[in-house]
Design a protein around this motif. Structure first.
Motif, PDB file in Angstrom:
ATOM      1  N   ARG A 163     -26.575   8.698  13.877  1.00 37.52           N
ATOM      2  CA  ARG A 163     -26.047   7.337  13.738  1.00 37.52           C
ATOM      3  C   ARG A 163     -25.230   7.173  12.450  1.00 37.52           C
ATOM      4  N   ASP A 218     -34.949   3.526   1.386  1.00 33.26           N
ATOM      5  CA  ASP A 218     -35.164   2.379   2.258  1.00 33.26           C
ATOM      6  C   ASP A 218     -35.973   2.850   3.468  1.00 33.26           C
ATOM      7  N   ASN A 274     -22.257   2.247  -0.961  1.00 33.78           N
ATOM      8  CA  ASN A 274     -23.326   2.944  -0.227  1.00 33.78           C
ATOM      9  C   ASN A 274     -22.712   3.944   0.779  1.00 33.78           C
ATOM     10  N   ARG A 334     -22.927  -3.040  -2.221  1.00 31.19           N
ATOM     11  CA  ARG A 334     -23.920  -2.290  -3.007  1.00 31.19           C
ATOM     12  C   ARG A 334     -23.451  -0.843  -3.167  1.00 31.19           C
ATOM     13  N   ARG A 356     -28.819  -7.536   6.329  1.00 28.05           N
ATOM     14  CA  ARG A 356     -27.839  -6.444   6.400  1.00 28.05           C
ATOM     15  C   ARG A 356     -27.199  -6.417   7.794  1.00 28.05           C
ATOM     16  N   ASP A 404     -26.161  11.116  -0.462  1.00 30.88           N
ATOM     17  CA  ASP A 404     -26.278  12.259   0.445  1.00 30.88           C
ATOM     18  C   ASP A 404     -25.240  13.322   0.098  1.00 30.88           C
ATOM     19  N   GLY A 422     -31.500   3.954  -1.880  1.00 32.32           N
ATOM     20  CA  GLY A 422     -31.590   5.172  -1.074  1.00 32.32           C
ATOM     21  C   GLY A 422     -32.988   5.381  -0.519  1.00 32.32           C
ATOM     22  N   GLN A 460     -25.282   3.215  -4.293  1.00 32.77           N
ATOM     23  CA  GLN A 460     -26.473   4.037  -4.016  1.00 32.77           C
ATOM     24  C   GLN A 460     -26.794   4.780  -5.299  1.00 32.77           C
ATOM     25  N   GLU A 509     -26.132  -3.964   9.475  1.00 29.28           N
ATOM     26  CA  GLU A 509     -26.575  -2.812  10.263  1.00 29.28           C
ATOM     27  C   GLU A 509     -28.055  -2.850  10.601  1.00 29.28           C
TER      28      GLU A 509
HETATM   29  O1  LIG Z   1     -28.586   9.459   5.273  1.00 30.52           O
HETATM   30  C1  LIG Z   1     -27.918   8.252   5.067  1.00 30.52           C
HETATM   31  C2  LIG Z   1     -28.838   7.202   4.487  1.00 30.52           C
HETATM   32  O2  LIG Z   1     -29.800   6.881   5.521  1.00 30.52           O
HETATM   33  C3  LIG Z   1     -30.800   5.931   5.169  1.00 30.52           C
HETATM   34  O3  LIG Z   1     -30.287   4.695   4.770  1.00 30.52           O
HETATM   35  C4  LIG Z   1     -29.183   4.167   5.525  1.00 30.52           C
HETATM   36  O4  LIG Z   1     -29.649   3.427   6.625  1.00 30.52           O
HETATM   37  C5  LIG Z   1     -30.045   2.079   6.411  1.00 30.52           C
HETATM   38  C6  LIG Z   1     -30.338   1.435   7.763  1.00 30.52           C
HETATM   39  O5  LIG Z   1     -29.324   1.622   8.681  1.00 30.52           O
HETATM   40  C7  LIG Z   1     -28.966   1.307   5.634  1.00 30.52           C
HETATM   41  O6  LIG Z   1     -29.318  -0.029   5.418  1.00 30.52           O
HETATM   42  C8  LIG Z   1     -28.768   2.020   4.296  1.00 30.52           C
HETATM   43  O7  LIG Z   1     -27.873   1.302   3.475  1.00 30.52           O
HETATM   44  C9  LIG Z   1     -28.246   3.400   4.600  1.00 30.52           C
HETATM   45  O8  LIG Z   1     -27.993   4.106   3.407  1.00 30.52           O
HETATM   46  C10 LIG Z   1     -31.583   6.531   4.017  1.00 30.52           C
HETATM   47  O9  LIG Z   1     -32.688   5.765   3.669  1.00 30.52           O
HETATM   48  C11 LIG Z   1     -30.655   6.740   2.810  1.00 30.52           C
HETATM   49  O10 LIG Z   1     -31.366   7.345   1.760  1.00 30.52           O
HETATM   50  C12 LIG Z   1     -29.539   7.681   3.217  1.00 30.52           C
HETATM   51  O11 LIG Z   1     -28.597   7.735   2.167  1.00 30.52           O
END
Ligand SMILES: OC[C@H]1O[C@H](O[C@H]2O[C@H](CO)[C@@H](O)[C@H](O)[C@H]2O)[C@H](O)[C@@H](O)[C@@H]1O
Length: 551
Positions: free
Chosen positions: A168, A326, A212, A221, A292, A176, A324, A223, A294
């Motif tokens: 996704r 979350d 992010n 935001r 959010r 990352d 990060g 990261q 998403e």
């Molecule tokens: O690997 C990508 C990122 O995936 C997670 O966070 C992401 O998904 C969340 C929900 O869709 C979104 O709100 C967040 O802003 C995204 O970064 C993961 O927890 C992250 O660490 C990672 O960077």
């Protein structure tokens, strides 16, 4: 970039289908407005520029209808759809037709939007490939080239090629990318290292910070700030050229420290907190306080379970996404209740360690450029931060770094984020020795190190292990001379990734590492993702260092 014909404020004032005159045919007034409206300046006071409108801004009640109706299993699907025509026209069409008896929301969305492509999902791995071959074959699958931008799509175009995590996550992610780049360097893909770093530099120039990810809904935001580590990687891997990023590092620093000068003790503004004794530390933050895009439905449901004002809960959920982690018990007042989230009230140990690195990198590169004044200034900032981290976040009794809860004025939970001060060279040898005992006894398993020692339904908690945390622990302990622990974590994690790969022929986002046999990680708000950028990056780097048998 484009201008919406009408800007957000005006759009909110348009009649909805509840206004009877508009039920059957568009009012002349509105059509005139749509046709005559001149392109507006990029910014209306208090509003984001039109090219930064998120899907929630653009589609308003249509957005909420889609997200609350669950027509897509994943809340990220609709924000990633691209409109087939001007979003304003789609919204007007929706307002005209939604009250009709035969209105079908799903069909409406499919008619006026392109659904996100699942690129790479069709990739079939060759079970005969070694782990190393598998990862090297995946780089092209996870690469995205700059391409023509679909107007009004939430994807922010980038000037050069980049790697996406997969599943996704079809866009670039800030933190990352650093861990992915470690593996790219090992695979000899210096071309991608350079283009990815240049993309992040471009984002700093364009947006004033690194979002992010490259989606409009991620612009409010950032990261974990690892750009300085990317720049350092260039030097270590012989690509050179760190100097040309000095201005970008300085600009990123301004973003994280914005407002610091005007704070009084015990006050906070955006990312900065002034402690009672006047020293500055940082926290995670998001400029918006709405659900959010998403994860709209999830956030609305979480906020309903809290007695706090919903905008506070949304802000803390968003700040948690900026971290990060979350989500994780790290940010919760009740370890197993997401609605108790208080991210903005915590001063995170990892964030402050990354900013120490940023300050040190600015000082180091300034020396190379002969700018002794900037060097001295940033050396002092780094020293001050180290002193503050030691004062507020080092727990001598338990022998570990911990986040600090600045509202309650006490240390918070212990987690694998505790290794970041070692990774960036902020800790003393005595601290590193004590931390080694804490990590061994509280986080280490046969499969690597756990994110935390608290078992919850969140994905950044026990029983999950994540690639970036393994890497920072391995290198952090080795930097302080503890090769035994560093090597043990490295070998355990490589075994986890390889055993899972041998069974399932894929790498994944996170692993369940509490038992004897590695399993797919779980928890959190979306299903486990395959791919996967940073898992591949860290595993590929470790194969170079330890893994002849995986080649
Ligand atoms: O690997 C990508 C990122 O995936 C997670 O966070 C992401 O998904 C969340 C929900 O869709 C979104 O709100 C967040 O802003 C995204 O970064 C993961 O927890 C992250 O660490 C990672 O960077």
């Amino acid at each position: 970039m484009h201008n919406s014909k009408l800007q957000l404020k005006e759009l909110a004032e348009l009649p909805t289908s509840a206004d009877s005159h508009y039920e059957d045919e568009p009012s002349e007034l509105i059509l005139d407005k749509m046709l005559d409206a001149e392109p507006q300046p990029e910014m209306i006071e208090g509003m984001p520029p039109s090219d930064a409108l998120t899907p929630a801004d653009r589609y308003m009640e249509l957005f909420e209808h889609v997200q609350s109706s669950r027509i897509f299993a994943d809340s990220k699907t609709f924000p990633d759809c691209s409109p087939k025509m001007d979003p304003l026209d789609i919204l007007l069409l929706y307002r005209r037709t939604r009250k009709k008896d035969d209105f079908d929301l799903h069909a409406f969305v499919e008619k006026y939007f392109w659904l996100p492509e699942s690129r790479g999902g069709e990739y079939v791995s060759n079970p005969g490939d070694t782990l190393k071959e598998h990862i090297d074959n995946l780089w092209p699958v996870l690469t995205r080239e700059p391409e023509s931008h679909i107007p009004w799509s939430s994807l922010l175009p980038l000037p050069q090629a980049y790697i996406v995590p997969g599943g996704r996550f079809g866009e670039t992610y800030y933190w990352d990318s650093y861990f992915t780049m470690l593996g790219l360097a090992e695979s000899g893909r210096n071309d991608l290292l350079r283009t990815m770093a240049d993309n992040f530099a471009w984002m700093i120039e364009t947006y004033g910070h690194i979002p992010n990810g490259n989606r409009t809904y991620y612009l409010s935001r950032s990261q974990p700030p690892v750009f300085a580590l990317m720049v350092e990687l260039f030097e270590e891997d012989g690509i050179r050229g760190a100097r040309r990023y000095l201005e970008h590092l300085l600009k990123e620093y301004e973003f994280w420290m914005d407002g610091a000068e005007s704070l009084a003790p015990n006050q906070a503004y955006r990312h900065v907190v002034k402690m009672p004794d006047g020293v500055l530390l940082n926290r995670y933050w998001d400029d918006r306080d709405t659900p959010r895009d998403e994860s709209w439905r999830e956030d609305v449901e979480t906020a309903k379970l809290s007695s706090r004002p919903v905008n506070e809960v949304y802000r803390d959920l968003r700040a948690g996404a900026a971290s990060g982690w979350d989500y994780s018990s790290r940010w919760l007042r009740d370890a197993d209740r997401l609605a108790s989230i208080r991210t903005t009230q915590f001063i995170p140990i990892d964030l402050n360690a990354f900013l120490y690195k940023l300050e040190s990198a600015i000082a180091n590169i300034s020396v190379l450029k002969g700018d002794r004044e900037t060097e001295a200034l940033f050396r002092q900032k780094a020293d001050d931060r180290r002193t503050a981290v030691n004062q507020y976040m080092w727990d001598e009794e338990e022998g570990c770094f911990r986040d600090y809860d600045w509202h309650r004025q006490q240390m918070a939970l212990f987690s694998a984020a505790s290794v970041v001060p070692l990774y960036v060279g902020l800790a003393t040898h005595a601290q590193a020795d004590k931390l080694a005992d804490a990590v061994r006894s509280r986080l280490l398993t046969q499969g690597g190190i756990l994110a935390t020692e608290y078992e919850t339904d969140e994905q950044w908690d026990k029983p999950n292990g994540w690639a970036p945390l393994q890497w920072m622990a391995i290198q952090g302990f080795k930097l302080y001379g503890n090769d035994a622990l560093g090597d043990e974590i490295a070998r355990s994690w490589l075994r986890t990734v390889n055993d899972f790969y041998q069974q399932h022929h894929k790498l994944i986002e996170k692993y369940h590492i509490s038992g004897d046999v590695p399993r797919a990680g779980g928890g959190g708000e979306y299903p486990l993702q395959d791919g996967f950028g940073w898992t591949n990056g860290v595993a590929r780097r470790l194969i170079g260092l330890y893994g002849e048998k995986y080649e």
